[in-house]
Design an enzyme around this catalytic site. Sequence first.
Site, PDB file in Angstrom:
ATOM      1  N   ASP A 155       0.869  -1.188   0.000  1.00 46.04           N
ATOM      2  CA  ASP A 155       0.000   0.000   0.000  1.00 46.04           C
ATOM      3  C   ASP A 155       0.898   1.228   0.000  1.00 46.04           C
ATOM      4  O   ASP A 155       1.504   1.553   1.021  1.00 46.04           O
ATOM      5  CB  ASP A 155      -0.869   0.015   1.272  1.00 46.04           C
ATOM      6  CG  ASP A 155      -1.969  -1.039   1.237  1.00 46.04           C
ATOM      7  OD1 ASP A 155      -2.904  -0.933   2.050  1.00 46.04           O
ATOM      8  OD2 ASP A 155      -1.896  -1.954   0.399  1.00 46.04           O
ATOM      9  N   LYS A 218      -6.951   3.477  -3.034  1.00 50.93           N
ATOM     10  CA  LYS A 218      -7.408   3.445  -1.646  1.00 50.93           C
ATOM     11  C   LYS A 218      -7.673   4.871  -1.191  1.00 50.93           C
ATOM     12  O   LYS A 218      -6.948   5.792  -1.547  1.00 50.93           O
ATOM     13  CB  LYS A 218      -6.300   2.801  -0.809  1.00 50.93           C
ATOM     14  CG  LYS A 218      -6.575   2.633   0.659  1.00 50.93           C
ATOM     15  CD  LYS A 218      -5.501   1.748   1.275  1.00 50.93           C
ATOM     16  CE  LYS A 218      -5.447   1.944   2.781  1.00 50.93           C
ATOM     17  NZ  LYS A 218      -4.391   1.190   3.417  1.00 50.93           N
ATOM     18  N   LYS A 254     -10.476   0.446  -2.254  1.00 52.27           N
ATOM     19  CA  LYS A 254     -10.363   0.135  -0.833  1.00 52.27           C
ATOM     20  C   LYS A 254     -10.605   1.382  -0.005  1.00 52.27           C
ATOM     21  O   LYS A 254      -9.809   2.311  -0.045  1.00 52.27           O
ATOM     22  CB  LYS A 254      -8.959  -0.426  -0.542  1.00 52.27           C
ATOM     23  CG  LYS A 254      -8.723  -0.708   0.929  1.00 52.27           C
ATOM     24  CD  LYS A 254      -7.389  -1.428   1.145  1.00 52.27           C
ATOM     25  CE  LYS A 254      -7.061  -1.482   2.629  1.00 52.27           C
ATOM     26  NZ  LYS A 254      -5.767  -2.122   2.892  1.00 52.27           N
TER      27      LYS A 254
END
Lengths: 318, 637
Positions: A155, A218, A254
């Site tokens: 991430d 995300k 996400k």
Amino acid sequence: MSAHQQGTELDLSWISKIQVNKPAVLRRAEQIQARRPVKKEWQAAWLLKAVTCIDLTTLSGDDTASNIQRLCYKAKYPIREDLLKALNMHDKGITTAAVCVYPARVCDAVKALKAAGCDIPVASVATGFPAGQTHLKTRLEEIRLAVEDGATEIDVVINRTLVLTGQWKALYDEIRQFRKACGEAHLKTILATGELGSLTNVYKASMIAMMAGSDFIKTSTGKETVNATFPVAIVMLRAIRDFFWKTGNKVGFKPAGGIRSAKDSLVWLSLIKEELGDEWMKPELFRIGASTLLADIERQIYHHVTGRYAAYHDLPMS
Amino acid sequence: MRTGVVGLILPPTFPFLDMMWRICPALAVGCTVVVLVPPATPTPLLLAQLAGELAPFPGILNVISGPDSLGPVLAAQPGVQKVAFCGATEEGRALRRTLAGWGPELGLALAAESLLLLTEVADVDSAVEGIVDAAWSDRSPGGLRLLIQEAVWDETMRRLQERMGRLRCGRGLDGAVDMGARGAAARDLAQRYVREAQSQGAQVFQAGSVPSDSPFFPPTLVSDLPPASPCAQAEVPWPLVVASPFRTVKEALAVANGTPRGGSASVWSERLGQALELAYGLQVGTVWINAHGLRDPAVPTGGCKESGSSWHGGQDGLYEYLRPSGTPAWIPYLSKTLNYDAFGLALPSTLPAGPETGPAPPYGLFVGGRFQAPGARSSRPIRDSQGSLHGYVAEGGAKDIRGAVEAAHQAAPGWMSQSPAARAALLWALAAALQRREPNLVSRLERHGVELKVAKVEVELSVKRLRAWGARVQAQGCALQVAELRGPVLQLREPLGVLAIVCPDEWPLLAFVSLLAPALVHGNTVVLVPSGACPIPALEVCQEMATLLPAGLVNVVTGDQDHLTRCLALHQDIQALWYFGSAQGSQFVEWASAGNLKLVWVNRGCPRAWDQEAEGAGPELGRRAARTKALWLPMGD
């Protein structure tokens, strides 16, 4: 995990004319929360689906091997065995989608999961999480080290400075470099939408991130003042859909930070279903970054199975 | 002061909230209400139950369930002071014709269609959500006309069709459903429209998960409908969206204003200047910018043109149920023998006068800023109180009315765009000119039998009123505070357009000026028919106006009052008509206004005390001379 999304060449015309009207998006967000409620056994099924999409996360300064081990065990057995048996889902392999930790704790996580006999991927945050204000060289090195340690999902945080100064090409190049440093690992690009200033910037940053080859986008690190909210999500989902229409590539979504109740998770799932469709409602294309959410979902399932409200100590801690 | 008994006629499938919005203000100002609802609809029964619970005050709210034909019967009851009608345009028109002469004021709220204007700098996804709100939800009042700028046509169509696929229809009370059904009649109407549109060559797209049994009708998108087809000019039924492209902002305004209906519209554009230009230019009652369908009780909601003139919400909603204090109750003044086809049709022939005393060149018609000869090339003599000849004035006819209205329309854009201060300055100049003419005007009035003192008062008051009206209208609009909205809502007062005024015989100069001043100062252009017995003071004023006012702003046509009234009342391009003549004329005016549903104000044959402040210069005149527009500006980035 599925194959990587290759991304495309940078095409600034995809973002040059975009305008996002915030009051209208806010209105749509309010509407979504009220319009598609799910009840009874369907609710239990959706909650189990939500569990399989959770990236069980711990990102604190005081993480040590012991709480990582507990987390990994909880990831393998998210819901108590007898509750799953009552729903007749105990043999379907219900686990969370991944475990998300800091780069220094990746080794511990991998060890704990191996000991538990589980093949859930370990996701590591990288590139100067959460602020991203470190030199590019060290940020790339972080990714490489995390991948070496065994993380199969990374991430990354984008450089907000580039977004706020409108340097889209530089942003594209940076994310391309992250993509290369990841190698075979999955790339999730955190946009930190709470710091981007406007919904129009959120859309543009999403597009750039997808063009550069992210597998997921995300919403936030979870450490900003405003994390995953429905208006921001609507904008990002529209960007994902537009990218899919233009290139045929499916990018995952996400939300992370601030998702604490089971009811919220149901609204997120119905948002995905409304905006993108049923294909996105699976762990390959949808994750929820959460830590306490799992406890609330477990309590809801407990209530569905037994008809009583559980105390927190009735259910194993994560 | 309150009006009295109010009759409310409602259509089938009317939302309960809208019923409350019309009934509660009436009750709040002290009127009592009788509601006529169509049978076999359940919602009004709830209303009746609530009415029954008002035990301490029995009879203030009454509900009658019956067919449409009871409408005129309700209106004809003695004591009913106002009738408010909500429903279809044709029925409203028929009701207007039937009620001519009966007495109660008629408020119409017709045609639920709305408009959505999508420019190329809009947030297209949000606009698509706006379309869903406007057309395919249970809150939407009717169908939607969608105007999309050509540059974003493909993108919008694609997103819209995708979004339609996600809509769910089902029983209205199910919370997870987007839209319900509105009965078999609505479904048949929509079905007929779709079939006709397809036969004209339009593309029809339907989607969404819809139960197959009637009366559910799927969300429908109609595009490529030729603008000249009869479908394109009819009202769009629910749940249809008719989409058409446009190229530039100017074209958008022309297309949007090119229908007889003017209810509500939304403008989607992220450029503030462009959004405001469109908002100000649309001839509708409510404009939302980057939103659709927002409502609030504090904001006036209504329409213009053929969407009817009744308002609910805000101050205008209260004024519907009020009338100036001291006005007597309306009583029927119906003349059953009035032949609408023959009223004012033929010009009475006048014999030429006897030997003329003194040169008296005939006054022409004051049209387009100068005096012109009338089309019929004849004049009529004006006799003073002794019976001797005072002068000749032109005999105006239908052609002259047409010319006058055209001149007024030509002058309208320029006059509307003037600031209130500029208009006030012109009125002050006119007042000064009138004061210079005082001896002349006084002598003209004296010749018609007005006493010297009264004549002086008349001229003085006229001058004063011109100045007073100029000073009164300064504010362009005000910002309202709305509870749930972040951002202002502007309440604008806009001119009606071309106002036709037929002046009374009493107070020939004062009434002329008292009616002219408020009309002008609110931005309208005027066509006037001065007093039949004494038009010469008005024509003297015209000589001043020829030099001071822009051409076409004020047009004065003299002639036979009934004939000219007929021409004005039947003219489709006049926005309002104020008639102060005979009772028969009032009835004809009310009947004929049904043609384009123009606003009318009649005196029912009763004289008015123009010298009293309340009747000659009261706020009623200001209210009637302009219309309201609500402009919603949600904010946020």
